[in-house]
Design a protein around this motif. Sequence first.
Motif, PDB file in Angstrom:
ATOM      1  N   HIS A 113      24.660  38.193  25.333  1.00 19.33           N
ATOM      2  CA  HIS A 113      23.511  38.086  26.240  1.00 19.33           C
ATOM      3  C   HIS A 113      24.059  38.039  27.657  1.00 19.33           C
ATOM      4  O   HIS A 113      24.773  37.108  28.040  1.00 19.33           O
ATOM      5  CB  HIS A 113      22.700  36.814  25.958  1.00 19.33           C
ATOM      6  N   ALA A 114      23.761  39.090  28.432  1.00 15.02           N
ATOM      7  CA  ALA A 114      24.280  39.158  29.799  1.00 15.02           C
ATOM      8  C   ALA A 114      23.482  38.252  30.727  1.00 15.02           C
ATOM      9  O   ALA A 114      22.254  38.220  30.688  1.00 15.02           O
ATOM     10  CB  ALA A 114      24.221  40.597  30.295  1.00 15.02           C
ATOM     11  N   ILE A 115      24.195  37.505  31.554  1.00 15.26           N
ATOM     12  CA  ILE A 115      23.566  36.608  32.526  1.00 15.26           C
ATOM     13  C   ILE A 115      23.774  37.195  33.918  1.00 15.26           C
ATOM     14  O   ILE A 115      24.893  37.251  34.420  1.00 15.26           O
ATOM     15  CB  ILE A 115      24.186  35.195  32.445  1.00 15.26           C
TER      16      ILE A 115
ATOM     17  N   LYS B 203      27.251  34.120  10.399  1.00 13.54           N
ATOM     18  CA  LYS B 203      28.634  34.379  10.777  1.00 13.54           C
ATOM     19  C   LYS B 203      28.663  35.369  11.925  1.00 13.54           C
ATOM     20  O   LYS B 203      28.593  36.588  11.746  1.00 13.54           O
ATOM     21  CB  LYS B 203      29.410  34.938   9.579  1.00 13.54           C
ATOM     22  N   ALA B 204      28.711  34.837  13.153  1.00 12.78           N
ATOM     23  CA  ALA B 204      28.717  35.679  14.347  1.00 12.78           C
ATOM     24  C   ALA B 204      29.212  34.853  15.517  1.00 12.78           C
ATOM     25  O   ALA B 204      28.939  33.654  15.607  1.00 12.78           O
ATOM     26  CB  ALA B 204      27.321  36.219  14.641  1.00 12.78           C
ATOM     27  N   SER B 205      29.934  35.493  16.417  1.00 18.85           N
ATOM     28  CA  SER B 205      30.351  34.819  17.639  1.00 18.85           C
ATOM     29  C   SER B 205      29.365  35.180  18.740  1.00 18.85           C
ATOM     30  O   SER B 205      28.613  36.153  18.643  1.00 18.85           O
ATOM     31  CB  SER B 205      31.772  35.244  18.028  1.00 18.85           C
ATOM     32  N   VAL B 206      29.349  34.372  19.795  1.00 19.25           N
ATOM     33  CA  VAL B 206      28.385  34.558  20.876  1.00 19.25           C
ATOM     34  C   VAL B 206      29.122  34.687  22.197  1.00 19.25           C
ATOM     35  O   VAL B 206      30.077  33.949  22.470  1.00 19.25           O
ATOM     36  CB  VAL B 206      27.395  33.371  20.939  1.00 19.25           C
ATOM     37  N   GLY B 207      28.671  35.645  23.019  1.00 18.65           N
ATOM     38  CA  GLY B 207      29.260  35.838  24.330  1.00 18.65           C
ATOM     39  C   GLY B 207      28.201  35.829  25.412  1.00 18.65           C
ATOM     40  O   GLY B 207      27.096  36.346  25.206  1.00 18.65           O
ATOM     41  N   LEU B 208      28.506  35.241  26.566  1.00 22.34           N
ATOM     42  CA  LEU B 208      27.568  35.166  27.692  1.00 22.34           C
ATOM     43  C   LEU B 208      28.239  35.714  28.947  1.00 22.34           C
ATOM     44  O   LEU B 208      28.501  34.982  29.901  1.00 22.34           O
ATOM     45  CB  LEU B 208      27.126  33.720  27.920  1.00 22.34           C
TER      46      LEU B 208
END
Length: 266
Positions: free
Chosen positions: A40-42, A63-68
């Motif tokens: 999710h782009a901030i 099962k997933a990683s999260v990126g911001l």
Amino acid sequence: MTHPVRSILVATDLSARSDRAVDRALELGREWNADVHVVHAIERDAATTALDVRRVLPDPGAKASVGLPYGPAPKAITDTAREMAADLVVTGVARYNDLGDYLLGTAVDHVVRDAPCPVLVVKQRAHGPYQRLLVATDFSKGAKAALLGAAALFPEARLHLVHAYHVPFESRIKSEDVRAIARSEAQQKLDALLADLPEAVRSRIEPHLASGEPGVVLDEVAREVWPDLVVIGARGISGFVQATVGSVASSLLQRVAADTLVIKEG
């Protein structure tokens, strides 16, 4: 045999319209035993956290990683895809009437052009693995690369290969001979392509040859076979306009309701 996709990046704006893309990415991750990274782009100072992103997953414990990543969504997505060496980028749509209406706005063109890997644009809810692929071809190198790429990604799927050929002077000369020659030339090109494919791919292909405007022909075949995935080869020069099937790429994205996979040559 190792599947070609080991890492999937899926973009979300945390709205309900992103759910279909996220659901499909997670399903593909399970199907291929691939890592899934939800991004999710901030773009401004926001209090968004990884927990907020996890709340939009069908299973917050999936099962997933999260990126911001910070910055405009298009660049954040492609930069992250490059940094994590993603094998597939997945995104969603909001409406179907115009390219500018895609979930990431005109960013979809940027993502397809700049992503280091194929881009899957999800329109439908995931109801199981992709089984019927519609693959557009103009017999170019890029179109062949897209066909082989799709065949490798979905080794069990049926491949409906579509080519729309042009009948010269058809509007002025109503000649069966002219039509027969045009079809024969298209058939020869199709036969040459099929002969150059591995048997494992060739055996899964159902060819569709028809005269007419490419967008119309592809639309007609889509209504006939009900594909759950449309595959387009793109050269990556200037987005959809330079797709190997010409303006048909943007036409497909607007006219066909199925999910769309864009694979760039090389």
